[in-house]
Design a protein around this motif. Sequence first.
Motif, PDB file in Angstrom:
ATOM      1  N   LEU A  57       1.016  -1.199  -0.121  1.00 45.53           N
ATOM      2  CA  LEU A  57      -0.306   0.045   0.444  1.00 45.53           C
ATOM      3  C   LEU A  57       0.833   1.589   0.091  1.00 45.53           C
ATOM      4  CD1 LEU A  57      -2.659  -1.410   2.818  1.00 45.53           C
ATOM      5  CD2 LEU A  57      -2.864  -1.213   0.358  1.00 45.53           C
ATOM      6  N   LYS A  58       0.818   2.031  -0.507  1.00 47.45           N
ATOM      7  CA  LYS A  58       1.597   3.510  -1.019  1.00 47.45           C
ATOM      8  C   LYS A  58       0.867   4.617  -0.178  1.00 47.45           C
ATOM      9  CE  LYS A  58       3.398   3.419  -5.858  1.00 47.45           C
ATOM     10  NZ  LYS A  58       2.341   2.651  -6.572  1.00 47.45           N
ATOM     11  N   GLU A  59       1.053   5.410   0.356  1.00 47.57           N
ATOM     12  CA  GLU A  59       1.161   6.429   1.003  1.00 47.57           C
ATOM     13  C   GLU A  59       0.210   6.764  -0.419  1.00 47.57           C
ATOM     14  OE1 GLU A  59       3.799   7.368   4.816  1.00 47.57           O
ATOM     15  OE2 GLU A  59       3.584   8.979   3.467  1.00 47.57           O
ATOM     16  N   GLY A  60      -1.814   7.614   0.666  1.00 45.92           N
ATOM     17  CA  GLY A  60      -2.179   8.701  -0.296  1.00 45.92           C
ATOM     18  C   GLY A  60      -3.356   7.547  -0.630  1.00 45.92           C
ATOM     19  N   ILE A 104      -9.688   0.703   2.316  1.00 40.01           N
ATOM     20  CA  ILE A 104      -8.465   0.048   3.486  1.00 40.01           C
ATOM     21  C   ILE A 104      -7.396   1.903   2.545  1.00 40.01           C
ATOM     22  CG2 ILE A 104      -6.319  -0.462   3.355  1.00 40.01           C
ATOM     23  CD1 ILE A 104      -7.744  -3.483   2.522  1.00 40.01           C
ATOM     24  N   VAL A 105      -6.884   2.511   3.399  1.00 40.64           N
ATOM     25  CA  VAL A 105      -6.637   3.986   2.903  1.00 40.64           C
ATOM     26  C   VAL A 105      -5.132   3.627   3.701  1.00 40.64           C
ATOM     27  CG1 VAL A 105      -6.446   6.484   3.188  1.00 40.64           C
ATOM     28  CG2 VAL A 105      -8.938   5.367   3.469  1.00 40.64           C
ATOM     29  N   ARG A 106      -3.697   4.166   3.037  1.00 38.43           N
ATOM     30  CA  ARG A 106      -2.290   4.194   4.055  1.00 38.43           C
ATOM     31  C   ARG A 106      -2.556   6.140   3.737  1.00 38.43           C
ATOM     32  NH1 ARG A 106       2.813   1.095   3.718  1.00 38.43           N
ATOM     33  NH2 ARG A 106       3.731   1.712   5.291  1.00 38.43           N
ATOM     34  N   LEU A 107      -2.505   6.117   4.948  1.00 38.37           N
ATOM     35  CA  LEU A 107      -1.650   7.600   6.134  1.00 38.37           C
ATOM     36  C   LEU A 107      -0.506   7.672   6.034  1.00 38.37           C
ATOM     37  CD1 LEU A 107      -5.717   8.242   7.572  1.00 38.37           C
ATOM     38  CD2 LEU A 107      -5.205   8.799   5.126  1.00 38.37           C
ATOM     39  N   ASN A 115       0.545   0.920  11.619  1.00 37.87           N
ATOM     40  CA  ASN A 115       1.752   0.854  10.081  1.00 37.87           C
ATOM     41  C   ASN A 115       0.549   1.862   9.515  1.00 37.87           C
ATOM     42  OD1 ASN A 115       2.706  -0.668  11.659  1.00 37.87           O
ATOM     43  ND2 ASN A 115       3.452  -1.960  10.593  1.00 37.87           N
ATOM     44  N   GLY A 116      -0.312   2.894   9.701  1.00 39.88           N
ATOM     45  CA  GLY A 116      -0.563   4.174   9.268  1.00 39.88           C
ATOM     46  C   GLY A 116      -2.081   3.971   8.587  1.00 39.88           C
ATOM     47  N   VAL A 117      -2.293   2.420   8.447  1.00 39.84           N
ATOM     48  CA  VAL A 117      -3.226   2.420   7.361  1.00 39.84           C
ATOM     49  C   VAL A 117      -4.663   1.710   8.452  1.00 39.84           C
ATOM     50  CG1 VAL A 117      -3.646   0.307   6.327  1.00 39.84           C
ATOM     51  CG2 VAL A 117      -1.734   0.283   6.103  1.00 39.84           C
ATOM     52  N   VAL A 118      -5.779   2.344   7.928  1.00 38.72           N
ATOM     53  CA  VAL A 118      -7.372   2.300   8.122  1.00 38.72           C
ATOM     54  C   VAL A 118      -8.002   1.691   7.338  1.00 38.72           C
ATOM     55  CG1 VAL A 118      -7.174   4.498   9.848  1.00 38.72           C
ATOM     56  CG2 VAL A 118      -7.532   4.650   7.759  1.00 38.72           C
ATOM     57  N   ALA A 119      -9.047   0.950   8.132  1.00 40.85           N
ATOM     58  CA  ALA A 119      -9.579   0.930   7.292  1.00 40.85           C
ATOM     59  C   ALA A 119     -11.739   0.654   7.659  1.00 40.85           C
ATOM     60  CB  ALA A 119     -10.083  -1.342   7.562  1.00 40.85           C
ATOM     61  N   TYR A 120     -12.073   0.763   6.830  1.00 34.46           N
ATOM     62  CA  TYR A 120     -13.827   0.985   6.999  1.00 34.46           C
ATOM     63  C   TYR A 120     -14.655   0.440   6.084  1.00 34.46           C
ATOM     64  CZ  TYR A 120     -11.604   5.116   9.116  1.00 34.46           C
ATOM     65  OH  TYR A 120     -10.440   6.016   9.880  1.00 34.46           O
ATOM     66  N   SER A 121     -15.552   0.215   6.124  1.00 37.03           N
ATOM     67  CA  SER A 121     -16.969  -0.857   5.572  1.00 37.03           C
ATOM     68  C   SER A 121     -16.661   0.670   3.967  1.00 37.03           C
ATOM     69  CB  SER A 121     -18.659  -0.415   6.129  1.00 37.03           C
ATOM     70  OG  SER A 121     -18.771  -0.312   5.650  1.00 37.03           O
ATOM     71  N   LYS A 173     -10.186  15.794  -1.513  1.00 41.22           N
ATOM     72  CA  LYS A 173      -8.603  15.298  -1.415  1.00 41.22           C
ATOM     73  C   LYS A 173      -8.493  14.201   0.041  1.00 41.22           C
ATOM     74  CE  LYS A 173      -4.400  17.541  -3.090  1.00 41.22           C
ATOM     75  NZ  LYS A 173      -2.872  15.925  -3.026  1.00 41.22           N
ATOM     76  N   GLY A 174      -7.961  13.128  -0.691  1.00 38.87           N
ATOM     77  CA  GLY A 174      -7.633  12.527   0.208  1.00 38.87           C
ATOM     78  C   GLY A 174      -9.136  12.164   0.942  1.00 38.87           C
ATOM     79  N   ASN A 175     -10.107  11.798   1.288  1.00 42.08           N
ATOM     80  CA  ASN A 175     -10.985  11.917   1.078  1.00 42.08           C
ATOM     81  C   ASN A 175     -11.911  10.587   0.529  1.00 42.08           C
ATOM     82  OD1 ASN A 175     -11.180  13.431   4.026  1.00 42.08           O
ATOM     83  ND2 ASN A 175     -11.659  15.235   1.959  1.00 42.08           N
ATOM     84  N   ILE A 176     -13.308   9.849   1.188  1.00 47.00           N
ATOM     85  CA  ILE A 176     -13.178   8.521   0.645  1.00 47.00           C
ATOM     86  C   ILE A 176     -14.225   8.539   0.588  1.00 47.00           C
ATOM     87  CG2 ILE A 176     -14.927   6.423   0.823  1.00 47.00           C
ATOM     88  CD1 ILE A 176     -12.678   6.096   3.413  1.00 47.00           C
ATOM     89  N   ILE A 177     -14.961   8.732  -0.700  1.00 47.29           N
ATOM     90  CA  ILE A 177     -16.142   9.801  -1.770  1.00 47.29           C
ATOM     91  C   ILE A 177     -16.911   8.322  -1.753  1.00 47.29           C
ATOM     92  CG2 ILE A 177     -16.982  10.751  -3.438  1.00 47.29           C
ATOM     93  CD1 ILE A 177     -14.371  12.513  -3.516  1.00 47.29           C
ATOM     94  N   CYS A 178     -18.342   8.924  -2.004  1.00 46.13           N
ATOM     95  CA  CYS A 178     -19.719   7.807  -2.551  1.00 46.13           C
ATOM     96  C   CYS A 178     -19.763   8.480  -3.669  1.00 46.13           C
ATOM     97  CB  CYS A 178     -20.773   7.528  -1.047  1.00 46.13           C
ATOM     98  SG  CYS A 178     -21.948   6.815  -2.371  1.00 46.13           S
ATOM     99  N   THR A 179     -20.096   8.410  -5.115  1.00 43.10           N
ATOM    100  CA  THR A 179     -20.531   8.849  -5.549  1.00 43.10           C
ATOM    101  C   THR A 179     -21.713   9.078  -6.212  1.00 43.10           C
ATOM    102  OG1 THR A 179     -19.303   7.612  -7.561  1.00 43.10           O
ATOM    103  CG2 THR A 179     -17.763   9.355  -7.555  1.00 43.10           C
TER     104      THR A 179
END
Length: 157
Positions: A30-33, A58-61, A76-82, A102-108
Amino acid sequence: QTASSPAKSGDLLVYQDGPRKGQVVKVADLKEGTAVWAQAVDPATKKPRDAVKSGVVIVRLKPSEIKASSQKNAVNGVVAYSDICTHQGCQAKELGSLGQGKGNIICTCHGSIYDPRDNATVLGGPAPRRLPALPLKTDAAGELVAAGEFTGKVGPK
Ligand code: FES
């Protein structure tokens, strides 16, 4: 642990799609961002406990970006959400690259925006509540593993 929970402690996370579909997600991949979409699977059967509700983003921050609200569920900088939007249940399938998203999870579907740095709090759009987090840990191979159940009910009320 509840029988109907779509993810349980010890579940592995496997890619939903792309060239690694079905493979276990490792922190080193996983790459940051960036974000990847995965499914929590029962380690015994390798099957998701729910075809839809076991999905996660899963987002790596950068570790320094992670707010106190998200620290306890991160590894390790990784978070996960439904990945099921709490508005009407579409899959939240984008990580924004521009403006407010930017950098946020979006539901289109209707434009809900969730902040992965701050426990998926809602920053915009019609979502009535945050995405439930899936607490994470890693195993000896550096694979991501669920450290518990989702922190709330998955999907719309
Ligand atoms: Fe996601 Fe409406 S279902 S914003």
